[in-house]
Scaffold this motif. Structure first.
Motif, PDB file in Angstrom:
ATOM      1  N   MET A   1      -4.141  -3.318  -9.413  1.00  0.00           N
ATOM      2  CA  MET A   1      -3.059  -2.796  -8.602  1.00  0.00           C
ATOM      3  C   MET A   1      -3.634  -1.787  -7.609  1.00  0.00           C
ATOM      4  SD  MET A   1       0.553  -0.970  -9.634  1.00  0.00           S
ATOM      5  CE  MET A   1       1.047  -2.323 -10.708  1.00  0.00           C
ATOM      6  N   ALA A   2      -3.113  -1.802  -6.398  1.00  0.00           N
ATOM      7  CA  ALA A   2      -3.579  -0.886  -5.368  1.00  0.00           C
ATOM      8  C   ALA A   2      -2.382  -0.271  -4.675  1.00  0.00           C
ATOM      9  CB  ALA A   2      -4.459  -1.621  -4.360  1.00  0.00           C
ATOM     10  N   ARG A   3      -2.632   0.877  -4.045  1.00  0.00           N
ATOM     11  CA  ARG A   3      -1.555   1.609  -3.363  1.00  0.00           C
ATOM     12  C   ARG A   3      -1.957   1.892  -1.933  1.00  0.00           C
ATOM     13  NH1 ARG A   3      -0.338   6.427  -6.745  1.00  0.00           N
ATOM     14  NH2 ARG A   3      -2.396   7.087  -6.045  1.00  0.00           N
ATOM     15  N   LYS A   4      -0.991   1.813  -1.038  1.00  0.00           N
ATOM     16  CA  LYS A   4      -1.238   2.224   0.335  1.00  0.00           C
ATOM     17  C   LYS A   4      -1.000   3.727   0.429  1.00  0.00           C
ATOM     18  CE  LYS A   4      -0.094   1.480   5.179  1.00  0.00           C
ATOM     19  NZ  LYS A   4       0.625   0.630   6.180  1.00  0.00           N
ATOM     20  N   THR A   5      -2.026   4.447   0.810  1.00  0.00           N
ATOM     21  CA  THR A   5      -1.920   5.902   0.854  1.00  0.00           C
ATOM     22  C   THR A   5      -1.418   6.375   2.220  1.00  0.00           C
ATOM     23  OG1 THR A   5      -4.245   6.050   1.494  1.00  0.00           O
ATOM     24  CG2 THR A   5      -3.721   6.210  -0.842  1.00  0.00           C
TER      25      THR A   5
END
Length: 269
Positions: free
Chosen positions: A265-269
């Motif tokens: 899982m990845a997040r847009k910062t």
């Protein structure tokens, strides 16, 4: 990956229906079961891969709904309905969650629309995942998704069906650029193990569907370029935030098959 409006053809195998068969579903035909049986016979861990992937997707959607304020989900290449679909999991924890399912398989569309008829917060979009702009501009997407607010983009077991020359990284990059900070991306993907099992499975998919690309850890990580990959990173699916009963397992405890699909899982910062 058929074209919008295509009729169900029971004489040609479907990726979605083969998955359905491996997961124990009934929405498949003899031609799909023949391919599925090839996997079961020659690659006996294929069923474990399918179940591991589905279980990880359920955990990921639950985590997003429980621990973030995200209430919008886009499931790209959603496949056939099963128990605990994305909208069922999300709405269990956050009833106001909105979900857009994207797929072009004719049978997926028939079953998906029937399943969602009585759910006002879900829509099915019949556009190919390789046409992100078409998905973005679709009336159902515009009706359900507010792109000024964080979105969960689900790419569960779909990008390994996008060949290199079709630019899978470009698909992720497009959605990364469309969603605001705080959005999440969940990805699962076949992982090259440099072993006979990987080679054999890739060969079956390529011969049957003309697509199916196992990628290395580095190649899979590169698909999420520009995003912050969250703990525990990109790991074999059973090890991605496992349930309590599985927490004691390490990679050395997994079968070769369980190591052939990873999740992150990845997040847009």
């Amino acid at each position: 990956m058929t074209h919008e409006g295509s009729a169900i053809d029971p004489t040609r195998p479907s990726i979605a229906r083969v998955y359905d068969y491996l997961l124990g579903g009934k929405d498949n035909y003899a031609v799909d079961r023949e391919i599925g049986d090839t996997f079961k016979r020659d690659l006996p861990g294929s069923v474990a891969i399918a179940f591991a992937n589905r279980a990880t997707l359920i955990r990921a959607v639950g985590e997003i709904a429980k621990t973030t304020g995200i209430r919008q989900f886009m499931d790209l290449g959603s496949g056939l309905p099963t128990a605990d679909n994305v909208h069922q999991v999300a709405q269990r924890h956050a009833p106001e969650s909105r979900v857009v399912y994207v797929d072009t398989d004719a049978q997926v569309l028939v079953h998906g629309r029937a399943l969602l008829e009585n759910n006002d917060l879900t829509r099915v979009v019949a556009v190919d995942v390789r046409d992100p702009e078409g998905i973005r501009r679709h009336p159902a997407t515009l009706e359900m998704i507010d792109f000024s607010r964080p979105v969960a983009v689900i790419l569960s077991a779909i990008l390994h069906h996008v060949n290199d020359d079709e630019d899978p990284a470009g698909i992720v990059r497009y959605w990364r650029d469309q969603v605001p900070s705080g959005s999440c991306f969940f990805l699962s993907h076949f992982r090259s193990g440099d072993n006979p099992e990987t080679v054999a499975a890739e060969k079956v998919l390529q011969q049957t569907f003309g697509r199916g690309r196992w990628r290395t850890d580095a190649e899979i990580g590169a698909l999420l370029d520009g995003l912050e990959i969250l703990d525990p990173g990109i790991v074999p699916a059973p090890l991605w935030r496992p349930d309590e009963s599985d927490r004691a397992r390490g990679e050395e405890d997994l079968t070769v098959w369980e190591r052939l699909i990873v999740a992150g899982m990845a997040r847009k910062t």
